[in-house]
Design an enzyme around this catalytic site. Structure first.
Site, PDB file in Angstrom:
ATOM      1  N   HIS A   1     -13.433 -12.220   1.400  1.00 46.46           N
ATOM      2  CA  HIS A   1     -13.016 -11.096   1.992  1.00 46.46           C
ATOM      3  C   HIS A   1     -13.552  -9.900   1.298  1.00 46.46           C
ATOM      4  O   HIS A   1     -13.300  -9.694   0.173  1.00 46.46           O
ATOM      5  CB  HIS A   1     -11.687 -11.131   2.255  1.00 46.46           C
ATOM      6  CG  HIS A   1     -11.143 -10.305   3.421  1.00 46.46           C
ATOM      7  ND1 HIS A   1     -10.939  -8.760   3.245  1.00 46.46           N
ATOM      8  CD2 HIS A   1     -10.773 -10.408   4.799  1.00 46.46           C
ATOM      9  CE1 HIS A   1     -10.511  -8.247   4.163  1.00 46.46           C
ATOM     10  NE2 HIS A   1     -10.555  -9.196   5.300  1.00 46.46           N
TER      11      HIS A   1
ATOM     12  N   ARG B   1     -15.058 -10.309   6.705  1.00 49.12           N
ATOM     13  CA  ARG B   1     -15.432 -11.717   6.622  1.00 49.12           C
ATOM     14  C   ARG B   1     -16.450 -12.332   7.546  1.00 49.12           C
ATOM     15  O   ARG B   1     -16.112 -11.674   8.777  1.00 49.12           O
ATOM     16  CB  ARG B   1     -14.160 -12.583   6.282  1.00 49.12           C
ATOM     17  CG  ARG B   1     -12.882 -12.241   7.253  1.00 49.12           C
ATOM     18  CD  ARG B   1     -11.737 -13.157   6.685  1.00 49.12           C
ATOM     19  NE  ARG B   1     -10.676 -12.640   7.608  1.00 49.12           N
ATOM     20  CZ  ARG B   1      -9.573 -13.432   8.017  1.00 49.12           C
ATOM     21  NH1 ARG B   1      -9.614 -14.500   7.625  1.00 49.12           N
ATOM     22  NH2 ARG B   1      -8.500 -12.835   8.574  1.00 49.12           N
TER      23      ARG B   1
ATOM     24  N   LYS C   1     -15.864 -12.239  11.548  1.00 51.14           N
ATOM     25  CA  LYS C   1     -14.639 -11.691  12.085  1.00 51.14           C
ATOM     26  C   LYS C   1     -15.545 -10.278  12.555  1.00 51.14           C
ATOM     27  O   LYS C   1     -16.571 -10.015  12.696  1.00 51.14           O
ATOM     28  CB  LYS C   1     -13.631 -11.269  11.063  1.00 51.14           C
ATOM     29  CG  LYS C   1     -13.090 -12.703  10.757  1.00 51.14           C
ATOM     30  CD  LYS C   1     -11.620 -12.473  10.809  1.00 51.14           C
ATOM     31  CE  LYS C   1     -10.852 -12.340  12.065  1.00 51.14           C
ATOM     32  NZ  LYS C   1      -9.678 -12.192  12.040  1.00 51.14           N
TER      33      LYS C   1
ATOM     34  N   ASP D   1     -14.685  -3.381  11.470  1.00 54.27           N
ATOM     35  CA  ASP D   1     -13.314  -2.229  11.082  1.00 54.27           C
ATOM     36  C   ASP D   1     -13.743  -1.356  10.167  1.00 54.27           C
ATOM     37  O   ASP D   1     -14.269  -1.708   9.214  1.00 54.27           O
ATOM     38  CB  ASP D   1     -12.389  -3.474  10.660  1.00 54.27           C
ATOM     39  CG  ASP D   1     -11.116  -2.679  10.114  1.00 54.27           C
ATOM     40  OD1 ASP D   1     -11.037  -1.365  10.091  1.00 54.27           O
ATOM     41  OD2 ASP D   1     -10.160  -3.368  10.124  1.00 54.27           O
TER      42      ASP D   1
ATOM     43  N   CYS E   1     -12.216   0.441   8.147  1.00 58.81           N
ATOM     44  CA  CYS E   1     -11.781   0.517   6.586  1.00 58.81           C
ATOM     45  C   CYS E   1     -12.743  -0.221   5.758  1.00 58.81           C
ATOM     46  O   CYS E   1     -12.662  -0.233   4.638  1.00 58.81           O
ATOM     47  CB  CYS E   1     -10.307  -0.100   6.474  1.00 58.81           C
ATOM     48  SG  CYS E   1     -10.170  -1.980   6.863  1.00 58.81           S
ATOM     49  N   TYR E   2     -13.453  -1.451   6.352  1.00 58.72           N
ATOM     50  CA  TYR E   2     -14.435  -2.106   5.438  1.00 58.72           C
ATOM     51  C   TYR E   2     -15.670  -1.116   5.063  1.00 58.72           C
ATOM     52  O   TYR E   2     -16.514  -1.514   4.275  1.00 58.72           O
ATOM     53  CB  TYR E   2     -14.835  -3.397   6.057  1.00 58.72           C
ATOM     54  CG  TYR E   2     -13.751  -4.263   6.455  1.00 58.72           C
ATOM     55  CD1 TYR E   2     -12.890  -4.336   5.365  1.00 58.72           C
ATOM     56  CD2 TYR E   2     -13.488  -4.933   7.563  1.00 58.72           C
ATOM     57  CE1 TYR E   2     -11.698  -5.190   5.532  1.00 58.72           C
ATOM     58  CE2 TYR E   2     -12.298  -5.758   7.838  1.00 58.72           C
ATOM     59  CZ  TYR E   2     -11.422  -5.804   6.873  1.00 58.72           C
ATOM     60  OH  TYR E   2     -10.549  -6.285   7.180  1.00 58.72           O
TER      61      TYR E   2
ATOM     62  N   ASP F   1      -9.656   1.902  12.866  1.00 55.63           N
ATOM     63  CA  ASP F   1     -10.338   0.588  12.810  1.00 55.63           C
ATOM     64  C   ASP F   1     -11.662   0.449  13.898  1.00 55.63           C
ATOM     65  O   ASP F   1     -12.723   0.380  13.356  1.00 55.63           O
ATOM     66  CB  ASP F   1      -9.233  -0.587  12.995  1.00 55.63           C
ATOM     67  CG  ASP F   1      -9.700  -1.923  13.378  1.00 55.63           C
ATOM     68  OD1 ASP F   1     -11.128  -2.183  13.610  1.00 55.63           O
ATOM     69  OD2 ASP F   1      -8.805  -2.750  13.371  1.00 55.63           O
TER      70      ASP F   1
ATOM     71  N   ASP G   1      -4.856   5.861  11.846  1.00 58.11           N
ATOM     72  CA  ASP G   1      -3.845   5.775  10.748  1.00 58.11           C
ATOM     73  C   ASP G   1      -4.151   6.272   9.429  1.00 58.11           C
ATOM     74  O   ASP G   1      -5.349   6.497   9.398  1.00 58.11           O
ATOM     75  CB  ASP G   1      -3.023   4.314  10.738  1.00 58.11           C
ATOM     76  CG  ASP G   1      -3.848   3.228  10.264  1.00 58.11           C
ATOM     77  OD1 ASP G   1      -4.805   3.735   9.240  1.00 58.11           O
ATOM     78  OD2 ASP G   1      -4.218   2.255  11.146  1.00 58.11           O
TER      79      ASP G   1
ATOM     80  N   HIS H   1      -6.632   3.877   7.598  1.00 58.72           N
ATOM     81  CA  HIS H   1      -8.105   3.851   8.007  1.00 58.72           C
ATOM     82  C   HIS H   1      -8.784   5.330   7.796  1.00 58.72           C
ATOM     83  O   HIS H   1     -10.022   5.372   7.295  1.00 58.72           O
ATOM     84  CB  HIS H   1      -8.143   3.500   9.553  1.00 58.72           C
ATOM     85  CG  HIS H   1      -7.923   2.194   9.463  1.00 58.72           C
ATOM     86  ND1 HIS H   1      -6.745   1.382   9.837  1.00 58.72           N
ATOM     87  CD2 HIS H   1      -8.974   0.941   9.516  1.00 58.72           C
ATOM     88  CE1 HIS H   1      -6.939   0.048   9.938  1.00 58.72           C
ATOM     89  NE2 HIS H   1      -8.280  -0.266   9.623  1.00 58.72           N
TER      90      HIS H   1
HETATM   91  C1  FPP Z   1      -7.393  -9.337   6.468  1.00 58.10           C
HETATM   92  O1  FPP Z   1      -6.489  -8.897   7.385  1.00 58.10           O
HETATM   93  C2  FPP Z   1      -6.957  -8.646   5.137  1.00 58.10           C
HETATM   94  C3  FPP Z   1      -6.939  -9.167   3.885  1.00 58.10           C
HETATM   95  C4  FPP Z   1      -7.463 -10.697   3.816  1.00 58.10           C
HETATM   96  C5  FPP Z   1      -6.425  -8.226   2.843  1.00 58.10           C
HETATM   97  C6  FPP Z   1      -7.738  -7.536   2.497  1.00 58.10           C
HETATM   98  C7  FPP Z   1      -7.496  -6.806   0.989  1.00 58.10           C
HETATM   99  C8  FPP Z   1      -7.354  -5.503   0.914  1.00 58.10           C
HETATM  100  C9  FPP Z   1      -7.821  -4.660   1.927  1.00 58.10           C
HETATM  101  C10 FPP Z   1      -7.542  -5.135  -0.587  1.00 58.10           C
HETATM  102  C11 FPP Z   1      -6.402  -4.922  -1.040  1.00 58.10           C
HETATM  103  C12 FPP Z   1      -6.698  -3.937  -2.327  1.00 58.10           C
HETATM  104  C13 FPP Z   1      -5.846  -3.353  -3.146  1.00 58.10           C
HETATM  105  C14 FPP Z   1      -6.428  -2.446  -4.300  1.00 58.10           C
HETATM  106  C15 FPP Z   1      -4.285  -3.481  -2.988  1.00 58.10           C
HETATM  107  P1  FPP Z   1      -7.085  -9.201   9.053  1.00 58.10           P
HETATM  108  O2  FPP Z   1      -6.820 -10.721   9.062  1.00 58.10           O
HETATM  109  O3  FPP Z   1      -6.314  -8.628   9.782  1.00 58.10           O
HETATM  110  O4  FPP Z   1      -8.565  -8.607   9.100  1.00 58.10           O
HETATM  111  P2  FPP Z   1     -10.000  -9.099   9.459  1.00 58.10           P
HETATM  112  O5  FPP Z   1      -9.906  -9.945  10.766  1.00 58.10           O
HETATM  113  O6  FPP Z   1     -10.661  -8.019   9.488  1.00 58.10           O
HETATM  114  O7  FPP Z   1     -10.099 -10.037   8.079  1.00 58.10           O
HETATM  115 ZN    ZN Z   2      -8.983  -1.987   9.045  1.00 63.03          ZN
HETATM  116  K     K Z   3      -8.756  -5.922  10.325  1.00 60.23           K
END
Ligand code: FPP
Ligand code: ZN
Ligand code: K
Length: 518
Positions: free
Chosen positions: A309, A357, A360, A363, A365-366, A423, A430, A433
């Site tokens: 991820h 990932r 998916k 977004d 934030c990525y 996002d 928020d 983001h």
């Molecule tokens: C998936 O959420 C989210 C994660 C697997 C966690 C991601 C990790 C971080 C953002 C890093 C954190 C870092 C620190 C320094 C604390 P989702 O399933 O809602 O999103 P997705 O569909 O985009 O994977």
């Molecule tokens: Zn996000």
């Molecule tokens: K997400």
């Protein structure tokens, strides 16, 4: 494909935010404007591209000639598409449908809100107001954020700083709040009386660094913090997030950031659960721990054996870049070709943004979690290339900076008076983001170079001091295309490893390097 067990393990540490499928598909505005008639159709490749598909793509764009400065792949659904329909492919189609009208408004040339490349400006004023409001009293629905107050502080202060707003007015409140969150046993909790946690400690330390100055730095009880970190260090090299808590690659990153930015001693106390004569420091085995988190896809997972991820990829690369110069540590511990392949697969067209990932959705934030991996990987590849004189030509970007900037400016800005970044279209803005989208924007707008300080030799052993990161505006030319944003939309630089102002990072490091003892 990811096994159910791997997925559920990886999910344990996340809040779930399911992107719900809308039953009634939103009709894109582009289709509503009867531009189809006005713009001559000269190619049928878009209408044919899904002809053998049993599913009908929900949104077929008006068939127009996009102006020369917008590449077709940012204005049309993807040309290659998997015909196997699943919930995954449906939400992906919905996302493209939601993004396309934002990515390209055929009337843009006549609309002052867009520049000549079809991009809206960064609405700095509104985003600043949004973050300033988020730093004030929050309504009751934010109750669930109680343990994340340091995060809110960090996201808001970092976002404000990146947009050039003054963070000075928050100094005293920040100092008082941080003090109330600090525990005598070391570290910071999410609020007064809450147990210390690596994530909240990281967020408090970063916030204090952003505002800066001795009064902020001296809030931190470094001796207690060092002792507490000793209790989190594990015999396998990693760190748990709290005493008795989970161990993952976030811990590796947060600990490395805290230790290096506060210049804490590396010695492991014999009281640490990890201590042994062969295991003498807080950094011993840490890179090997990170190495074990690289998956068969090439990305990095929270813990060995779970799903790769973007969030964890950044933590892994950031941690390795603190342990040693990334051109040494990244290739030493990670399979770089696989990593690059996985990272490159995170960027989608037409959206232009990154997903976190495989299979998916994009977004905003990525833009940071994945986008900010690129300067580290590029620095590592560029320096390895220049080291071998044969290929000393400057590297090109390994991702589409233009695509990312398009996604950010077109799809991630809340255009109502609320402001803030988000996002994706249809989602609320928020602070989280807003901070991370801006951080990604910064890395797309700048080029980073690692400059070596010469090694000193002690007892025949070369001692490398930390290389210096130097930023410059990224020059778009040749294959890199044109600069699609205007100078007024440029945000401040962020340190590629610490993701906050590089200038503020250097200040705090200088402060603690000059200080003797705790
Ligand atoms: C998936 O959420 C989210 C994660 C697997 C966690 C991601 C990790 C971080 C953002 C890093 C954190 C870092 C620190 C320094 C604390 P989702 O399933 O809602 O999103 P997705 O569909 O985009 O994977
Ligand atoms: Zn996000
Ligand atoms: K997400």
């Amino acid at each position: 494909m990811v096994s159910a067990s791997a997925r559920s393990q990886a999910t344990r540490y996340r809040h779930r935010a399911v992107f719900k499928r809308t039953t009634k598909r939103r009709q894109p505005t582009m289709a509503d404007d009867s531009v189809d008639e006005e713009i001559p159709i000269t190619s049928d490749r878009f209408s044919n591209s899904y002809s053998d598909s049993s599913s009908s793509f929900p949104y077929r764009p008006a068939q127009y000639h996009a102006p020369i400065m917008i590449q077709d792949y940012f204005t049309h659904p993807p040309l290659v598409r998997d015909n196997y329909q699943t919930e995954t492919s449906e939400v992906q189609d919905d996302t493209v449908t939601a993004c396309l009208p934002h990515l390209y408004d055929p009337k843009f040339a006549a609309d002052e809100a867009y520049n000549e490349f079809g991009l809206p400006h960064l609405d700095r004023k509104r985003h600043i107001a949004f973050l300033a409001k988020s730093l004030g009293q929050l309504p009751g629905v934010f109750l669930g954020y109680d343990a994340s107050r340091p995060w809110l502080l960090f996201w808001c202060l970092n976002g404000l700083y990146l947009m050039g707003a003054d963070v000075e007015p928050y100094r005293q409140q920040l100092i008082d709040t941080a003090r109330s969150m600090q525990n005598a046993s070391g570290g910071f909790g999410g609020g007064h009386g809450q147990a210390s946690h690596l994530a909240t400690t990281y967020a408090v330390v970063m916030s204090l660094t952003i505002v800066g100055g001795e009064d902020c730095y001296e809030v931190v009880d470094r001796r207690a913090l060092w002792k507490w970190l000793n209790s989190l260090k594990q015999p396998d090299g990693g760190f748990t997030m709290s005493v008795g808590g989970e161990e993952d690659v976030r811990g590796a990153y947060c600990a490395a950031v805290i230790i290096s930015i506060l210049d804490l001693p590396l010695d492991l106390s014999p009281e640490s659960p990890a201590w042994s004569p062969e295991f003498p420091t807080l950094f011993t085995g840490l890179a090997n721990y990170v190495q074990r988190c690289q998956t068969y896809e090439g990305g990095i997972s929270a813990q060995p054996g779970t799903e790769a991820h973007g969030g964890y990829a950044f933590c892994a690369l950031g941690c390795l870049s603190i342990l040693d110069s990334p051109d040494r540590s990244i290739p030493r511990y990670l399979n770089v070709p696989r990593l690059v392949s996985w990272l490159a697969s995170r960027q989608y067209a037409p959206e232009g943004g990154f997903s976190g990932r495989t299979n998916k959705l994009v977004d905003g934030c990525y833009s940071h979690w994945v986008g900010d991996c690129w300067p580290l990987v590029e620095a590592c590849l560029e320096r390895s290339a220049t080291a071998s004189a044969a290929s000393a030509k400057p590297s090109q970007s390994l991702f589409s900076r233009e695509g990312l900037i398009r996604y950010i400016l077109c799809c991630c800005q809340d255009q109502t008076k609320r402001g803030g970044l988000r996002d994706k279209p249809g989602r609320m803005s928020d602070a989280y983001h807003t901070c991370y989208v801006l951080s990604g924007l910064s890395s797309a707008q700048h080029k980073w170079q690692l400059i070596d300080k010469p090694a000193t030799v002690e007892g025949g052993v070369p001692i490398y001091s930390e290389p210096i990161w130097k930023a410059s505006p990224f020059v778009f030319e040749g294959k890199e295309g044109v600069q699609v944003f205007e100078e007024e939309d440029r945000v401040s630089t962020v340190h590629p490893v610490y993701t906050i102002s590089d200038e503020r990072v250097e200040k705090i490091k200088d402060y603690f390097r000059a200080k003797t003892g705790f």
